[in-house]
Design a protein around this motif. Structure first.
Motif, short mmCIF file in Angstrom:
data_model
loop_
_atom_site.label_atom_id
_atom_site.label_comp_id
_atom_site.label_asym_id
_atom_site.label_seq_id
_atom_site.Cartn_x
_atom_site.Cartn_y
_atom_site.Cartn_z
N LEU A 149 0.68 -1.11 -0.42
CA LEU A 149 0.07 0.26 -0.29
C LEU A 149 1.02 1.67 0.29
O LEU A 149 0.57 2.21 -0.68
CB LEU A 149 -1.44 -0.06 1.24
N LEU A 152 1.90 2.04 -3.22
CA LEU A 152 0.87 2.51 -4.71
C LEU A 152 1.26 3.83 -4.23
O LEU A 152 0.79 4.32 -5.67
CB LEU A 152 0.11 1.93 -4.35
N THR A 153 1.06 4.10 -3.30
CA THR A 153 0.74 5.69 -2.56
C THR A 153 1.56 6.33 -2.32
O THR A 153 1.43 7.46 -2.76
CB THR A 153 -0.15 5.86 -1.26
N VAL A 156 1.60 9.62 -4.34
CA VAL A 156 0.96 11.26 -3.92
C VAL A 156 1.55 11.31 -2.34
O VAL A 156 1.13 12.43 -2.29
CB VAL A 156 -0.42 11.42 -4.12
N TRP A 157 2.52 11.00 -2.24
CA TRP A 157 2.97 11.58 -0.53
C TRP A 157 3.95 13.31 -1.38
O TRP A 157 4.09 13.64 -0.18
CB TRP A 157 4.49 10.29 0.05
N LEU A 162 -1.06 15.50 1.95
CA LEU A 162 -1.27 13.44 1.68
C LEU A 162 -0.08 13.47 2.83
O LEU A 162 -0.66 11.50 3.29
CB LEU A 162 -1.50 13.26 0.66
N LEU A 166 -2.08 10.30 5.01
CA LEU A 166 -1.65 8.78 4.42
C LEU A 166 -0.98 7.75 5.03
O LEU A 166 -1.48 6.79 5.71
CB LEU A 166 -1.03 9.14 3.13
#
Length: 289
Positions: A149, A152-153, A156-157, A162, A166
């Motif tokens: 996860l 995948l994210t 956008v950190w 975010l 996140l």
């Protein structure tokens, strides 16, 4: 019934317990071990990793636009610090996940033992619903899911809001998974553990996210501060101890909450059994008259 009141009660008990010298030592032990391991790894891989990242960021069609965009925005020296920043962004989740897994696997049993010495848990029977290998497999599997996860994210950190949202969600989910299993491994049966995790899923998730929000403070500074990039070894050393202390607090919080929930569950089951037995006796009494 275990509810919001018990969440806050266990929070207060954990907050006080974390300040105990024994808990401070328990936070130092995993912190020192993980720091030494990651420190050696970073020292050995820093230069080749930066060279490889620099080449990748410059030549890859997926990442070259980042440097071009930064230069276009006026950051002419972006090529000098973009690779170290990428390296830090990649290494933060790995360090955090490894620390949390190490604490859950090696330190939580000692914390549960200390928490169970509380007078209200003295008569709590140990049913050994989990074991060494079960904890190991569960911890590694949860860590792999969380790492996937994170990967995948991770792109956008870079978006400022975010980076503060996140990490708490991811660390909160992982904290809930690891702490819930390891806290109940000794005292609850597998059936009781599954029942409690299903019944209190949302309170446990909220507790995990709250712990993750506390852990997001060093993450936010780590990922957004130029000072953190320049003084990465020192800043990472301090941030890692803060992470460790927060995870120790979370382990205490989950321990007090879940042990009390387990006690309540067994009391409810005992009351039901006594009620059924009483009804059976009442039904049979006329036939013995």
């Amino acid at each position: 019934m275990v509810g919001l009141q018990q969440v806050f009660k266990s929070f207060g008990m954990a907050l006080v317990g974390t300040m105990h010298p024994r808990m401070l030592w328990l936070s130092l032990r995993p912190f020192l071990i993980v720091s030494v391991l990651w420190g050696c790894l970073i020292w050995l891989t820093w230069t080749p990793a930066l060279e490889a990242l620099s080449v990748f960021l410059t030549t890859s069609i997926f990442t070259s636009w980042i440097q071009e965009g930064l230069v276009w925005a006026g950051f002419d020296n972006a090529r000098a610090w973009i690779a170290p920043l990428f390296f830090v962004m990649l290494i933060i989740p790995l360090i955090t996940i490894s620390l949390l897994v190490f604490i859950a696997f090696s330190t939580v049993p000692a914390i549960v033992k200390i928490a169970s010495r509380n007078s209200q848990f003295h008569d709590l029977e140990c049913k050994q619903g989990g074991g060494f290998f079960g904890s190991l497999i569960y911890s590694l599997w949860s860590a792999m899911i969380c790492l996937a996860l994170v990967m995948l994210t991770l792109p956008v950190w870079w978006v400022p809001p975010l980076v503060a949202v996140l990490p708490p969600l991811l660390w909160g989910w992982l904290t809930m998974r690891l702490m819930s299993y390891d806290v109940l491994a000794k005292h609850a049966s597998s059936e009781e553990r599954d029942l409690l995790l299903e019944k209190y899923r949302w309170p446990l998730l909220c507790m995990g996210i709250a712990s993750g929000m506390l852990g997001a403070v060093p993450t936010f500074f780590w990922a957004t501060s130029a000072l953190a990039l320049v003084l990465f070894p020192i800043v990472s050393f301090i941030a890692l101890w803060i992470y460790s202390l927060i995870f120790i607090f979370a382990a205490l919080w989950f321990s007090y909450f879940l042990l009390d929930a387990l006690k309540q569950l067994r009391e409810e089951e005992l009351d039901k059994a006594l009620t059924v037995e009483s009804r059976v006796v009442d039904m049979e009494l006329p036939f013995h008259g």
